[in-house]
Structures are given as C-alpha cells and as structure tokens.
Design a protein around this motif. Structure first.
Motif, mmCIF file in Angstrom:
data_model
loop_
_atom_site.group_PDB
_atom_site.id
_atom_site.type_symbol
_atom_site.label_atom_id
_atom_site.label_comp_id
_atom_site.label_asym_id
_atom_site.label_seq_id
_atom_site.Cartn_x
_atom_site.Cartn_y
_atom_site.Cartn_z
ATOM 1 N N VAL A 82 -6.512 -3.361 3.849
ATOM 2 C CA VAL A 82 -5.945 -2.306 4.673
ATOM 3 C C VAL A 82 -6.992 -1.812 5.669
ATOM 4 C CG1 VAL A 82 -6.620 -0.353 3.223
ATOM 5 C CG2 VAL A 82 -4.488 -0.240 4.519
ATOM 6 N N SER A 83 -6.540 -1.182 6.756
ATOM 7 C CA SER A 83 -7.468 -0.703 7.781
ATOM 8 C C SER A 83 -8.186 0.561 7.309
ATOM 9 C CB SER A 83 -6.723 -0.403 9.086
ATOM 10 O OG SER A 83 -6.014 0.825 8.992
ATOM 11 N N SER A 84 -9.216 0.931 8.058
ATOM 12 C CA SER A 84 -9.979 2.142 7.731
ATOM 13 C C SER A 84 -9.176 3.406 7.957
ATOM 14 C CB SER A 84 -11.271 2.189 8.568
ATOM 15 O OG SER A 84 -12.130 1.114 8.229
ATOM 16 N N ASN A 85 -8.015 3.288 8.595
ATOM 17 C CA ASN A 85 -7.160 4.450 8.836
ATOM 18 C C ASN A 85 -6.322 4.819 7.620
ATOM 19 O OD1 ASN A 85 -7.573 4.966 11.843
ATOM 20 N ND2 ASN A 85 -7.088 2.789 11.818
ATOM 21 N N TYR A 86 -6.462 4.052 6.558
ATOM 22 C CA TYR A 86 -5.791 4.358 5.299
ATOM 23 C C TYR A 86 -6.651 5.388 4.574
ATOM 24 C CZ TYR A 86 -3.202 3.225 0.965
ATOM 25 O OH TYR A 86 -2.423 3.265 -0.166
ATOM 26 N N LYS A 87 -6.239 6.622 4.588
ATOM 27 C CA LYS A 87 -7.086 7.710 4.106
ATOM 28 C C LYS A 87 -7.052 7.796 2.583
ATOM 29 C CE LYS A 87 -8.316 8.643 8.230
ATOM 30 N NZ LYS A 87 -9.644 8.176 8.670
ATOM 31 N N LYS A 88 -8.047 7.189 1.979
ATOM 32 C CA LYS A 88 -8.137 7.169 0.533
ATOM 33 C C LYS A 88 -9.591 7.316 0.120
ATOM 34 C CE LYS A 88 -6.692 4.399 -3.462
ATOM 35 N NZ LYS A 88 -6.019 3.150 -3.888
ATOM 36 N N GLN A 89 -9.848 8.121 -0.897
ATOM 37 C CA GLN A 89 -11.208 8.325 -1.378
ATOM 38 C C GLN A 89 -11.795 6.997 -1.853
ATOM 39 O OE1 GLN A 89 -13.124 11.022 -1.495
ATOM 40 N NE2 GLN A 89 -11.685 12.565 -0.801
ATOM 41 N N GLY A 90 -13.074 6.772 -1.505
ATOM 42 C CA GLY A 90 -13.762 5.579 -1.969
ATOM 43 C C GLY A 90 -13.514 4.350 -1.116
ATOM 44 N N MET A 145 0.832 -1.189 0.000
ATOM 45 C CA MET A 145 0.000 0.000 0.000
ATOM 46 C C MET A 145 0.872 1.247 0.000
ATOM 47 S SD MET A 145 -2.867 -1.420 -0.179
ATOM 48 C CE MET A 145 -3.812 0.078 -0.159
ATOM 49 N N ASP A 146 0.419 2.276 -0.689
ATOM 50 C CA ASP A 146 1.173 3.525 -0.803
ATOM 51 C C ASP A 146 1.233 4.211 0.559
ATOM 52 O OD1 ASP A 146 2.213 5.996 -1.383
ATOM 53 O OD2 ASP A 146 1.053 6.267 -3.227
ATOM 54 N N PRO A 147 2.407 4.364 1.165
ATOM 55 C CA PRO A 147 2.515 4.974 2.496
ATOM 56 C C PRO A 147 1.968 6.394 2.564
ATOM 57 C CG PRO A 147 4.568 3.888 1.869
ATOM 58 C CD PRO A 147 3.712 3.939 0.641
ATOM 59 N N GLN A 148 1.858 7.082 1.431
ATOM 60 C CA GLN A 148 1.411 8.476 1.444
ATOM 61 C C GLN A 148 -0.049 8.617 1.868
ATOM 62 O OE1 GLN A 148 3.495 10.920 -1.953
ATOM 63 N NE2 GLN A 148 3.107 8.851 -2.725
ATOM 64 N N ASN A 149 -0.821 7.519 1.838
ATOM 65 C CA ASN A 149 -2.209 7.576 2.285
ATOM 66 C C ASN A 149 -2.358 7.364 3.787
ATOM 67 O OD1 ASN A 149 -3.461 8.110 -0.219
ATOM 68 N ND2 ASN A 149 -3.231 5.973 -0.809
ATOM 69 N N ASP A 150 -1.241 7.171 4.476
ATOM 70 C CA ASP A 150 -1.259 7.123 5.929
ATOM 71 C C ASP A 150 -1.499 8.545 6.446
ATOM 72 O OD1 ASP A 150 -0.807 6.889 8.619
ATOM 73 O OD2 ASP A 150 1.271 6.218 8.450
ATOM 74 N N PRO A 151 -2.559 8.763 7.259
ATOM 75 C CA PRO A 151 -2.820 10.136 7.744
ATOM 76 C C PRO A 151 -1.675 10.711 8.554
ATOM 77 C CG PRO A 151 -4.156 8.522 8.926
ATOM 78 C CD PRO A 151 -3.538 7.802 7.770
ATOM 79 N N ASN A 152 -0.805 9.848 9.094
ATOM 80 C CA ASN A 152 0.337 10.306 9.878
ATOM 81 C C ASN A 152 1.651 10.171 9.099
ATOM 82 O OD1 ASN A 152 -1.299 10.743 12.239
ATOM 83 N ND2 ASN A 152 -1.348 8.516 12.496
ATOM 84 N N PHE A 153 1.529 10.130 7.767
ATOM 85 C CA PHE A 153 2.720 9.904 6.941
ATOM 86 C C PHE A 153 3.769 10.996 7.131
ATOM 87 C CE2 PHE A 153 4.902 10.798 2.853
ATOM 88 C CZ PHE A 153 5.652 9.623 2.771
ATOM 89 N N GLN A 154 5.003 10.542 7.297
ATOM 90 C CA GLN A 154 6.160 11.431 7.332
ATOM 91 C C GLN A 154 7.197 10.883 6.365
ATOM 92 O OE1 GLN A 154 6.967 11.403 11.730
ATOM 93 N NE2 GLN A 154 7.041 13.614 11.466
ATOM 94 N N ALA A 181 -1.543 -10.677 -0.723
ATOM 95 C CA ALA A 181 -1.887 -9.457 -1.458
ATOM 96 C C ALA A 181 -2.423 -8.426 -0.475
ATOM 97 C CB ALA A 181 -2.925 -9.746 -2.538
ATOM 98 N N CYS A 182 -1.740 -7.303 -0.355
ATOM 99 C CA CYS A 182 -2.210 -6.189 0.471
ATOM 100 C C CYS A 182 -2.898 -5.179 -0.451
ATOM 101 C CB CYS A 182 -1.046 -5.517 1.182
ATOM 102 S SG CYS A 182 -0.120 -6.597 2.294
ATOM 103 N N GLY A 183 -3.979 -4.577 0.011
ATOM 104 C CA GLY A 183 -4.660 -3.611 -0.841
ATOM 105 C C GLY A 183 -5.924 -3.075 -0.203
ATOM 106 N N SER A 184 -6.577 -2.164 -0.930
ATOM 107 C CA SER A 184 -7.833 -1.601 -0.457
ATOM 108 C C SER A 184 -8.979 -2.584 -0.657
ATOM 109 C CB SER A 184 -8.146 -0.298 -1.208
ATOM 110 O OG SER A 184 -7.102 0.635 -1.080
ATOM 111 N N PHE A 185 -9.047 -3.212 -1.855
ATOM 112 C CA PHE A 185 -10.132 -4.124 -2.220
ATOM 113 C C PHE A 185 -11.484 -3.464 -1.950
ATOM 114 C CE2 PHE A 185 -6.578 -6.851 -0.621
ATOM 115 C CZ PHE A 185 -6.118 -7.232 -1.875
ATOM 116 N N SER A 186 -11.665 -2.295 -2.554
ATOM 117 C CA SER A 186 -12.861 -1.483 -2.294
ATOM 118 C C SER A 186 -13.575 -1.130 -3.602
ATOM 119 C CB SER A 186 -12.453 -0.210 -1.529
ATOM 120 O OG SER A 186 -13.581 0.490 -1.058
ATOM 121 N N PRO A 187 -14.296 -2.099 -4.210
ATOM 122 C CA PRO A 187 -14.486 -3.477 -3.752
ATOM 123 C C PRO A 187 -13.517 -4.422 -4.439
ATOM 124 C CG PRO A 187 -16.026 -3.026 -5.509
ATOM 125 C CD PRO A 187 -15.223 -1.755 -5.318
ATOM 126 N N ILE A 188 -13.495 -5.665 -3.983
ATOM 127 C CA ILE A 188 -12.712 -6.707 -4.637
ATOM 128 C C ILE A 188 -13.351 -7.022 -5.984
ATOM 129 C CG2 ILE A 188 -14.019 -8.554 -3.482
ATOM 130 C CD1 ILE A 188 -11.360 -10.159 -3.430
#
Length: 369
Positions: A176-184, A1-10, A138-145
């Motif tokens: 990924v958890s709901s804390n992964y801030k991504k649209q959709g 998963m792209d680390p930049q979608n972490d709300p606490n990304f540094q 496989a790690c991912g959003s799967f929104s939806p699979i």
C-alpha cells in the motif's frame, strides 16, 4: 486493505461520487474457483502442475552465484579467531546469496514516471491446456514482510493445485502507499524494497509490484485488482496455451481472515466494491488462529452470494507471525531472526526502521497485521 485507514475515508453511504471500478466487460469471464467434486479426484487433470515459471517446459533455469563487492567479502585468511557472543544484529556473513536480489532483475521504480509492470516471473505459456490460468495478488502493508506473508502464497498454491482446475502462472505483492495512515507504516519505498529482498531469491514465482505504493492517494482494493487485469489481460492479452490460443487470466485476491472480517463491518466497504472483488475476481482466504471464516461467509450476504468464487485455506501448521509484533521486538532490541529473512532484518537495521512507539491497543490487538 481496510478503507478506514484512508485519510480521506468517507462512509460509502455518505459518498455517492465514489470512483467506479472497471466495467465487467473489461474482465475475463473466468469460471469460479470452487473446488472439484470428490468424483473428479484422482484424474490426471487434478495432478499438481510444476511450480510457475516463465521458462519453457524443458528449459532449465540456472542462477549463477552473485558476485559481491570486495568490501563485503569475509577474509578467510584472517588471523582473527575471536568468537563473539550472540547478538540480535544480523552480520553480512549471515546473509546468504539466496536472499539477495539477483543481478539482471530490474528493481521497482520509485516514481510513477519510471514505473514498469514486472513480468520476469509471469509464465508466458500455460503448461496444462485443461486448466485455467490464475494470478494471485496480495495487497497489504508488509511493514515489514514476514515469513507468514511468504508462506501464504505457498499455502494458496497448494490449495489451488489440490482442489481446483486452475494453474497459477504468477504471484504479486502489492504494498500500500504511504498515504495509508496506519501506525508503524514504513515509507513505501522501504516496504517495496524489503518485499523484493524477501522474495526475489527465496521464491521462483513471486514478484513485487510498486504501482499501488506509488499512487498519490490511498487506492481501493477493487481498483488495484483492476490494475492487474489491465496489465495482464488488456495490455498483454492474457497467457498463451501450448496450442497457441490466447486465454484470459483470472486475478484473485489473497487475504487473511482479519481482512475478510473487516468487509463485514457496516458502511466500511462499498457494496459495489465487494461485488466487484468477490464476484468478478475472487478471493483466497487464509485462516488465522481463532478466526472462523466459514461461519463468517455463511452470515455475510454478499460473500455468501459469491461463495463459489471464494476458497478458504486452512493452515495445517499454524503460523501467527505478526508484523506488529515484529516491530515491537525491534523496538525492544529483541531478536527477530527466523521470523523474517536475514536480508530484510539487515535492511531494517541499516535504515533504522521501526523505532517509533505504537499505541498499546494496536500492539495487543488480536487483529494485528
């Protein structure tokens, strides 16, 4: 998963206190995934093993028909012979038994306190002692699979059987958890449930693991792979061979070409994480239309260093189903049948998911999920 979608990304360069992944001593020292040489092809060891299963060699696994509640059964004696026009809504009668979660299969927990690692399809014995055990994650959003997410595992399995000396003993989706801030992004519990609906009856070897989705914060991919290593190799001692030997299991990340390209963006992925993922575990990369993964591997220093632990999988029949486009179709009231399993479509309709708008730039992006 792209680390930049972490709300606490540094940026890694600004975050020296980054949590370290598991030490190398905790991970089995497995051979690289590099393909066999042409001179080896045609030998018995290169023959494809049977599909992964937890059953013994000669044991046949049968599944009884799933009983349904009386309210869900169609009355075949009904006098109503009205034929209705086509609709984008999936009816109960369109959901085949083979797309429902089997009885007796424990569904994934919704809290960490109730969590148990799923092993109901993890093979307990290696069928070919000349091969090395492998688990795909496989790690991912799967929104939806979608069917592409399912096909990725099958394409990876074909490549492993035809090009390597590994035997796949199981495959996992790790939403990924709901804390992964991504649209959709639908709630984690819904995405885990849709993954279960998609694979528990349509596949004989795929499972869903909810551990990552239950974490209170975004979890880096390196730490997710450490979790699978902990559960499979440390807690369970790997897999047994037919002769009774315990053997460490290689864990590999299954990813699309777009995720791999994000690893090349400056100061997004920590170098220690890339060395950990590519060097100690390995990566199976499914090419997408328009991506040139091989050229990217050649130009990326860390990936090139670990190139023997990376297997690029070419799509022989291109499938570019995108979860982003699926969400767009749902918002527009368009049909998504034959793009994802009917049971998943039905779940989306029942829970009224994916009604929120998304930025046009994300919908039109070539890197849509």
């Amino acid at each position: 998963m792209d680390p930049q979608n972490d709300p606490n990304f540094q940026r890694p360069s600004l975050n020296p206190a980054i949590e370290p992944p598991a030490p190398q001593s905790k991970i089995p020292n497995t051979r690289p995934i590099q393909p066999v040489v042409l001179a080896d092809l045609g030998k018995p060891v290169d023959g494809p093993p049977p599909r992964p299963t937890a059953a013994g060699k000669n044991e046949r696994v049968s599944h009884s028909k799933i009983p349904r509640a009386a309210t869900e059964l169609m009355d075949s004696s009904s006098d109503d012979e009205t034929v209705y026009p086509p609709s984008t809504q999936v009816q109960r009668s369109q959901i085949a038994d083979l797309e429902e979660v089997p009885h007796g299969i424990q569904r994934q927990a919704q809290t960490l306190e109730e969590y148990q690692f799923p092993t109901h399809r993890l093979a307990t014995t290696l069928t070919d002692e000349k091969k090395h055990p492998l688990v795909i994650v496989a790690c991912g959003s799967f929104s939806p699979i979608t069917y592409l997410h399912l096909r990725m595992f099958e394409m990876a399995l074909d490549a492993i059987q035809e090009q390597t000396r590994f035997e796949c003993i199981g495959g996992y989706y790790s939403p990924v958890s709901s804390n992964y801030k991504k649209q959709g992004l639908a709630p984690a519990t819904d995405r885990v449930r849709m993954c279960e609906l998609a694979c528990e009856r349509t596949s004989s070897w795929l499972m869903v693991d909810a551990w990552e989705s239950l974490q209170p914060k975004y979890t880096r991919t390196a730490l997710v792979l450490d979790h699978f290593n902990e559960e499979i190799n440390i807690k369970r001692g790997g897999v047994m061979t037919a002769s009774g030997e315990r053997r460490g299991v290689k864990i590999m990340l299954l990813a699309g070409g777009d995720l791999i390209e994000s690893m090349g963006e400056p100061d997004v992925w920590a170098d220690q994480d890339l060395h950990h993922i590519l060097g100690l575990y390995g990566c199976l990369i499914v090419e997408r239309t328009g991506s040139d993964v091989r050229s990217f591997l050649l130009s990326h220093d860390i990936m090139y260093e670990h190139r023997k632990n990376v297997l690029v999988i070419k799509q022989l029949i291109y499938n570019d189903i995108s979860s982003t486009k699926i969400r767009l179709f749902i918002r527009r009231g368009m049909s998504v049948q034959y793009l994802l399993p009917n049971s998943v479509i039905r779940y989306i309709q029942q829970h009224k998911l994916y009604q929120e708008t998304e930025p046009v730039k994300q919908v039109m992006s070539d890197k849509a999920d």
